[in-house]
Each structure stands twice: as C-alpha cells, then as structure tokens.
Design an enzyme around this catalytic site. Structure first.
Site, PDB file in Angstrom:
ATOM      1  N   ASP A 129       0.823  -1.214   0.000  1.00 39.36           N
ATOM      2  CA  ASP A 129       0.000   0.000   0.000  1.00 39.36           C
ATOM      3  C   ASP A 129       0.858   1.265   0.000  1.00 39.36           C
ATOM      4  OD1 ASP A 129      -2.305  -1.470   0.008  1.00 39.36           O
ATOM      5  OD2 ASP A 129      -2.552  -1.422   2.184  1.00 39.36           O
ATOM      6  N   LEU A 148      -2.658 -11.559  -7.110  1.00 41.01           N
ATOM      7  CA  LEU A 148      -1.453 -11.630  -7.942  1.00 41.01           C
ATOM      8  C   LEU A 148      -0.533 -10.441  -7.702  1.00 41.01           C
ATOM      9  CD1 LEU A 148      -3.330 -12.681 -11.201  1.00 41.01           C
ATOM     10  CD2 LEU A 148      -1.871 -14.165  -9.830  1.00 41.01           C
ATOM     11  N   ARG A 163       0.144  -8.797  -5.146  1.00 37.96           N
ATOM     12  CA  ARG A 163       0.923  -8.739  -3.908  1.00 37.96           C
ATOM     13  C   ARG A 163       1.825  -9.958  -3.728  1.00 37.96           C
ATOM     14  NH1 ARG A 163      -3.690  -9.744   0.749  1.00 37.96           N
ATOM     15  NH2 ARG A 163      -3.453 -11.988   0.855  1.00 37.96           N
TER      16      ARG A 163
END
Lengths: 304, 304
Positions: free
Chosen positions: A33, A189, A191
């Site tokens: 993030d 996918l 991460r």
C-alpha cells in the site's frame, strides 16, 4: 508490516515497559500500500508496482492486437491510498498505459467519469481505465457498493450486478458505450508476484530487516526503520533512518494532491520521478524445471 | 492462429484454387488453448502455462502466510479444452498448487464438488480450486450460467450473484463452508504475460513461422506447420512437420481422458511429463527503466 502492525509494535512495547519487562521492539515496514508515515516508500511497494505497471503494458498491447473496440477497467488494491494504482501511470509514461486513472484520494464523480470515457472511446474505439478498489463518491460511498443498487436494475442490464469496483464500472460502461467491456482485477497476484520483483526493492527490504535487528541488539526500541531518499551524482540513493513508532502508528500517507493531475484522472511527472528508481532491476527467483523454487525454512531450536 | 484461423486458411486456399489464382497458403499455429489437431502442442501454450503455473504457486504461498481460513477459486481460460487449466497441475506437482482441478473435458457435478471441497477445507482450513471457464454440468449447462439462477436467491446470500465461473463457485463455497472465499480470474493476463514466456516456446514459435515462410516460398500450400515430439539421449526434441489444412480445420483436440485422474479432479503424471519440457527456460524481454521494452515495427513499403 503496515499501519496496523506498527500500532501493534507500539502497544506491545508500551505494555512491556509498563509491566517492567525489558523488551526491545523495532518495527520493520512492509506494505504494498506504500502508505506508512515517516518513510519515503515501503518495502514491497516497488515490486508490486513493477508487476502492476508491466501487466498493464501487456494488457495495453493485447488490446491493440485486434481492430475491434476494447474497453478494459483494471482494479488495483488500495482502500484509502492510491499508491499502487498510481503505478499504472508508469505504463502510461511508456506509452502503453491507461487513458484514465482514478485514486481514492480524489472524490469519484460518475457523470464526469462517463463523459471522459465516451470522449476517449469515440476517438479510438479503445479505452483502458485503472481504478483503486477504494474509490468513493462525494458522499463517501464506495463505488463497489453501487453493485447492489444496480442489482435491482437487473432487467434493464439483462443480468444481475456485483461489485468489484472494476466490475461495477465495466457494467456501467457497457451500457453507456454499447460495447463489450472487461473488468480485470489484479487481485492477490499483485501482492505475491515474486517472479517479477524489483531488485532495488528486494535489496532495500533485506537491508531494512537487517538494520532493525542490529538496532534492537544495540539497545534501540520503539522505532521503525524508515527509508530516506537522497541523491549522489544525480543518482537515487536510499538511506536508512529511525522513526518513533508513536509517529508511525495508525497514520496513513496518501498520494500528494500535487502529484495527481488537475482533473484527477492521472499522475504528474513528479510521481514518475518518484517511482522509476524504485522499480529498477529484476530480482529473479531461482528456477527449477521452468518454475520458481521457493525457499523452505528448516526450523532449528535455538540453544539456551 | 487457432482452429478458426486454420479453417480460414483452408477456405481462402480452396477459393483461390477454384478461381484460378496461384496462391500458396500456409497455416502457422498459435493458440494458448493448445487444442489444434495434428500437432503435439501449439505455439503460445507453454508460455501461458508457465505463467499460470507460476502465478498459482505464488497464490498458494500467499494463502499460507496467515493462519486464517483461505478459499480460492482460480479461473483459467478454456471454453472446450482444459489444456491451460491443466497447467495448474504443474504447481501441484511442485507442492504448491490447487487441491482440485476441473476441466471442461469432464462433466461437472456440483454435489460432488461441494463434498470434495468440504473434505479438504475441514482438514486444513485452506482450499485452492482451479477451474476452466468452460466447465459444464451433465445437461451441458455452463457453470457460469448458474450465476443468473443464483441471482434470484439474492436474499439468502445477502447479495446478487454474477458469473464468472470462479465467482459462481466462490459464492457457493462461501455459503457451504461458511467462510470468506475469493475468486481469481487470470483473465487477459494469462495470454499476454510476455515477461514470463517460456524460452522453449519462443524458440519453437519463431522456427514454426520461419518454416511456414520457407515452405510457401518453396511451393508448398494448404498445410499447417506442426510440432512432433521425439527424444534424443533421453531429452525432449521438437521436430517440425506439415499437416494438411483439411485435417486441422475445425477439429478440437481435448486433454486425453487417461491424463485426467479417475475422479476428474486432477492430472496424472503423463500430463506433467508432457508439459515440463515445454515450459523450460525463461525468455526475458529487453528491459528499460525496470519495465519491458516492446518492439515497434517500422512499416516499410516493399519494392515492386
């Protein structure tokens, strides 16, 4: 970890101090993030960004193989911060990215969105939009929640609706542009795509972990290892500094407004300059039979 | 191209012959579906298989990071042939793949599916299922079509339903296993992920194209270039042969029944042996600023 983990670090440390146990607690950042306060960027972000940007470029080229109309809505992780969605701008910078990019930092206006999409689609018959999963309208309502409203309009659409943000928007565009549309979620996918990690990210992440252990051994506590960016001979350099956990815990760092274009539909060159050095280099996992070989840790009991 | 393209080649050639034009027509195979008749495998398949198998392994590891229950349904392209979905068995062969694999070659039985899923989930709290988009029940009805039926059950589920095959199954499992489930579609990514192409595939594809041009120049027509597998010193070798277009056009090659396990929930070692040599080696695109650089063809008019 991310914001929650830093908060947990902070609480554990305070609790230990209160109950008189000597315990050193160091936070090691890690979140795709990229929204941790006090650090230039977060370990993991650049690898996810490299994967998202690369995949976006590939989808762009796939869309141009045929002369048929093509409308694609890409959904990228990010509930409150648009950092990872912003990485699709790297694909656009290379001439193979989305026409429009929507981040949760900017209020989402459905009417303007449709106008923007129509304008681009009518010109070229192709349209790629990238959105953060967490985009919200002016009332703070998630666009993904529009799905259940649309479900009641089932008849006019011909089938029931369900969000995913991208699916909701793809369904709306299908109706508005009168053509087939496709929603693509990068889902898990984005991460876990270790096969396309950034070498810069992997090296920095390793060093960050090392620093945290060193600091703890040396007696430091209540801090997170952070990245500080500098330049040497015009080249990007990453320095490692410490930030107090109190400052980091539960503060989210958003994409700066001035890095988003005026219309709220793309990123400025400032973001490109920020991100490019981070995704530099390819970290290749060891391969075996044409597939990645994952490390298996052997559990060994520590000697007392 | 695939089946349709070979049919088109065949029709054009027959038309040209009928109307008295000398025109040599050669088919060059290319389909991630891998379902062309007369060739051991198809250019493009191995690269897509390598990507799907690798991504499946990564999702497997992602799922095991946390101790929480995790249910994932992966949807792979393949309307009538399960070749690409079968490639998830390569991940299972490496110990990091789906628990259950469903191909369109086998009638899909929802009751058995739920029983199988429950058994695995109750044991480990984790479940990964891979399905072809084209799986059908005993009446030939696509599982993806179950979505609109389920939509009428909106209240009991709490929200409206929509297929995608994986989404339909994930919604059913959510109800049956009483836990969060996730549907992941590889979508366009599986057919355009040039960053993880198989070096073997790329080399063979290049040679196939070259052979087709050579044959046409030498006077051959009405044939497709095909791959024939052989062995030399125990190692995989690919030979290039010609197959008559009449034989190829509009015939689909399915995964052999004997390569699918008895229960219809996985692949046998025969498939693994078939696929492993094809995904060998990594074809890396040239990189620039940490992103792939795509070739731009310059259009040059031929001299008359």
């Amino acid at each position: 970890g991310g914001n929650d983990s830093m908060d947990t670090c902070n609480k554990i440390s305070k609790f230990m101090q209160k109950s008189g146990h000597e315990c050193r607690v160091m936070g090691v950042p890690k979140t795709i993030d990229n929204d941790l306060y006090g650090t230039d960027h977060c370990p993991g972000y650049a690898s996810a960004a490299k994967y998202v940007a690369t995949s976006t470029m590939e989808i762009y080229h796939d869309a141009r193989v045929y002369d048929t109309p093509m409308v694609c809505v890409l959904e990228v992780m990010g509930r409150n911060a648009g950092w990872l969605t912003a990485s699709t701008a790297l694909a656009a910078y290379k001439g193979a990215g989305p026409d429009l990019i929507y981040l949760p930092e900017i209020e989402f206006d459905m009417d303007k969105f449709i106008v923007n999409c129509k304008k681009i689609f009518e010109k070229s018959g192709k349209l790629i939009v990238a959105v953060s999963e967490g985009i919200r309208d002016k009332n703070g309502k998630y666009i993904s929640e529009y799905g259940s409203d649309l479900a009641s309009e089932k008849d006019s659409f011909g089938h029931a609706q369900l969000g995913g943000t991208a699916q909701v928007l793809a369904d709306i565009l299908k109706k508005e542009l009168k053509c087939k549309t496709r929603a693509i979620e990068f889902s898990l996918l984005q991460r876990c795509a270790a096969h396309l990690a950034s070498a810069t990210d992997v090296e920095e992440a390793f060093t960050a972990g090392q620093k945290a252990v060193q600091c703890a051994v040396d007696g430091t506590t209540d801090h997170m290892v952070a990245y500080e960016r500098s330049e040497k001979d015009g080249k990007y350099v990453c320095n490692y500094v410490l930030v107090n956990l109190d400052k980091v815990a539960n503060t989210e760092k958003a994409v700066p407004r001035e890095w988003i274009n005026k219309e709220g539909t793309g990123l400025t060159q400032d973001y490109i300059n920020y991100a490019l050095p981070l995704i530099e280099g390819e970290s290749k996992p060891p391969m075996e039979n044409g597939l990645p070989r994952f490390a298996k840790l052997k559990k060994v009991l520590a000697k007392k």
